[in-house]
Design an enzyme around this catalytic site. Sequence first.
Site, short mmCIF file in Angstrom:
data_model
loop_
_atom_site.label_atom_id
_atom_site.label_comp_id
_atom_site.label_asym_id
_atom_site.label_seq_id
_atom_site.Cartn_x
_atom_site.Cartn_y
_atom_site.Cartn_z
N GLY A 174 -7.26 29.85 40.99
CA GLY A 174 -8.34 30.08 41.94
C GLY A 174 -7.85 30.23 43.36
O GLY A 174 -8.29 31.11 44.10
N THR A 175 -6.92 29.38 43.75
CA THR A 175 -6.34 29.45 45.09
C THR A 175 -5.62 30.78 45.30
O THR A 175 -5.70 31.38 46.37
CB THR A 175 -5.35 28.29 45.30
OG1 THR A 175 -6.05 27.05 45.15
CG2 THR A 175 -4.72 28.35 46.67
N THR A 178 0.18 24.29 39.59
CA THR A 178 -0.76 23.83 38.58
C THR A 178 -0.03 22.88 37.64
O THR A 178 0.93 23.27 36.98
CB THR A 178 -1.39 24.98 37.78
OG1 THR A 178 -2.00 24.46 36.60
CG2 THR A 178 -0.35 26.02 37.39
N ASP A 190 -1.03 21.80 35.00
CA ASP A 190 -1.28 22.18 33.60
C ASP A 190 -0.29 23.21 33.07
O ASP A 190 -0.28 23.49 31.87
CB ASP A 190 -2.70 22.76 33.44
CG ASP A 190 -3.78 21.74 33.70
OD1 ASP A 190 -3.45 20.54 33.83
OD2 ASP A 190 -4.97 22.12 33.79
N GLY A 246 -5.12 19.17 31.17
CA GLY A 246 -5.07 20.43 30.43
C GLY A 246 -6.46 20.93 30.14
O GLY A 246 -7.00 20.69 29.06
N ARG A 247 -7.06 21.63 31.12
CA ARG A 247 -8.43 22.11 30.95
C ARG A 247 -8.52 23.18 29.86
O ARG A 247 -9.34 23.11 28.96
CB ARG A 247 -8.97 22.69 32.27
CG ARG A 247 -9.09 21.69 33.39
CD ARG A 247 -9.67 22.37 34.62
NE ARG A 247 -10.94 22.97 34.33
CZ ARG A 247 -12.11 22.34 34.37
NH1 ARG A 247 -12.14 21.07 34.69
NH2 ARG A 247 -13.24 22.96 34.08
N TYR A 292 -5.02 10.34 37.17
CA TYR A 292 -4.83 10.25 38.62
C TYR A 292 -3.52 9.54 38.98
O TYR A 292 -2.97 9.76 40.05
CB TYR A 292 -6.04 9.56 39.26
CG TYR A 292 -7.27 10.44 39.19
CD1 TYR A 292 -7.39 11.54 40.03
CD2 TYR A 292 -8.26 10.22 38.25
CE1 TYR A 292 -8.49 12.38 39.96
CE2 TYR A 292 -9.36 11.05 38.16
CZ TYR A 292 -9.47 12.14 39.02
OH TYR A 292 -10.56 12.97 38.93
N MET A 293 -3.03 8.71 38.08
CA MET A 293 -1.72 8.10 38.32
C MET A 293 -0.62 9.17 38.26
O MET A 293 0.33 9.14 39.05
CB MET A 293 -1.45 7.02 37.27
CG MET A 293 -2.38 5.83 37.35
SD MET A 293 -2.13 4.67 35.99
CE MET A 293 -0.47 4.14 36.34
N ARG A 324 -1.02 12.54 38.74
CA ARG A 324 -1.18 13.52 39.82
C ARG A 324 -0.58 13.03 41.14
O ARG A 324 -0.10 13.82 41.94
CB ARG A 324 -2.67 13.83 40.04
CG ARG A 324 -3.27 14.74 39.03
CD ARG A 324 -4.79 14.75 39.07
NE ARG A 324 -5.38 14.44 40.35
CZ ARG A 324 -6.23 15.24 41.02
NH1 ARG A 324 -6.53 16.42 40.52
NH2 ARG A 324 -6.76 14.86 42.15
#
Length: 537
Positions: free
Chosen positions: A280-281, A307, A309, A353-354, A460-461, A463
Amino acid sequence: MESLSPVIGQKAIFPSTTGYTDHDLFSGPVRLRTVRNLNRACRRLRIRVQAGNGVSKNAAAGVGIDFSDPDWKLKYSREFEARFNIPHMTDVFPDAVSYPSTFCLKMRTPITETFAEGYPSDEKWHGYVNNNDRVLLKVINYSSPSSAGAECIDSNCSWVEQWVHRAGPREKIFFKPEEVKAAIVTCGGLCPGLNDVIRQIVITLEIYGVKKIVGIPFGYRGFSEKGLAEMPLSRKVVQNVHLSGGSLLGVSRGGPKVSDIVDSIQERGINMLFVLGGNGTHAGANAIHDECRKRRIKAAVVGVPKTIDNDIMLMDKTFGFDTAVEEAQRAINSAYIEAHSAYRGIGIVKLMGRSSGFIAMQASLASGQIDICLIPEVPFNLHGPHGVLRHLKYLLETKGSAVVCAAEGAGQDFLEKTNAKDASGNAVLGDIGVYLQQEIKKYFKELGQTADVKYIDPTYMIRACRANASDGILCTVLGQNAVHGAFAGYSGITVGICNTHYVYFPIPEVISKPRVVDPNSRMWHRCLTSTGQPDFL
């Protein structure tokens, strides 16, 4: 001109390598010229994706190749070369002046502020990359479409060389360093390595002789929101920033209108913009590049793919991925210890992993402790004689414990859809980890059997971690090559690693769809061999 959020949240339908998913893509409101060019190329040269026989997965774009034409390979190569040609300043400014590069590692004296003696150059230094240097995109010559992971252009798996532009410093540059104002922006979510890339961009810019370097705070919104002042950057400021996770500049999703961003770029006098972010960015960066060209602004917009992912097309990997796989081992090992120490214990770990299961797959392979790996690309049943729950029952009977690793995008068909979207336009996913935990407990309760289920979500840990050594090297080289590309006059490009070599890609080619795990690939087969799991269908 619309805001960036619609750019990255619309739907575009592309042939899926698995046949299971459509993919989000930037779209209409921004009216990207390069997207229209890409679509025209796709219409000219599309090869039908046939997942059953391995014909043309990722290999081609577009309709109507006449394979009976003896020159079809030549025509395909020319079309590929046109698609992967990277935009250059001389496309818009044919009279643009080039200068001898100020980047020469044999010249170690400090660069003066005035460049009174001209730009230092050393003709004997052979550290420059020629503009005609290329890197081979695909390196496996498949002999048959039935080969595991085969990516074929035609039914005979004919070999056609596909070359992309090699990254690195050029002997001629198109910006005077003393006239450059460079800006760096980090968008999307956090990812290990952001500070490493920021640091290396700043250091490389200073080696070229750039004095004006700024950071745009909190993503694209930093271009427009009052109270968010740009941050002056220098080697002194960024010297130790890579020792911490997160982003020195802050991150955010979405942003203002593209026209407002370009207005801000003009007002600030920015002529080099380095954008760190995902699909997206990069769609937003490409829109900014197009708008700058439309206004005939002499500016270079260069992306660095971020990313966690690992879901950006054509690249070996993206920064942060190796760190994520390594850090995931802690969560997996904890889940294993909990499950192994409990009576009939089951551990569940949910990883990022979306739309792609690379982290879950690689982390499962690395740990050797996973019994079931679930990823978005591979459908599965929970119930029934071949379902996940039945297999868990078998594992408890034979091993006494089990560990499940699930990507966050896996099994979304089981969860209630809300149609909610985040600021980037991505669908808000249901929590597959919580759902699995509930269904497993319910299943064994109905059987009248004990099952001690523990669920760990380390997202979150992971990331927020600092980059490991492997990602630190990748970030360093990506940051350097981003600056080399900008000084060479390229814009609307992103830098990545392809077959272990660093290359430049035109942005539309890497954001056409997310990269996903091929269920017929050798790597997924290796994962199945490691876990010993059945198909669950």
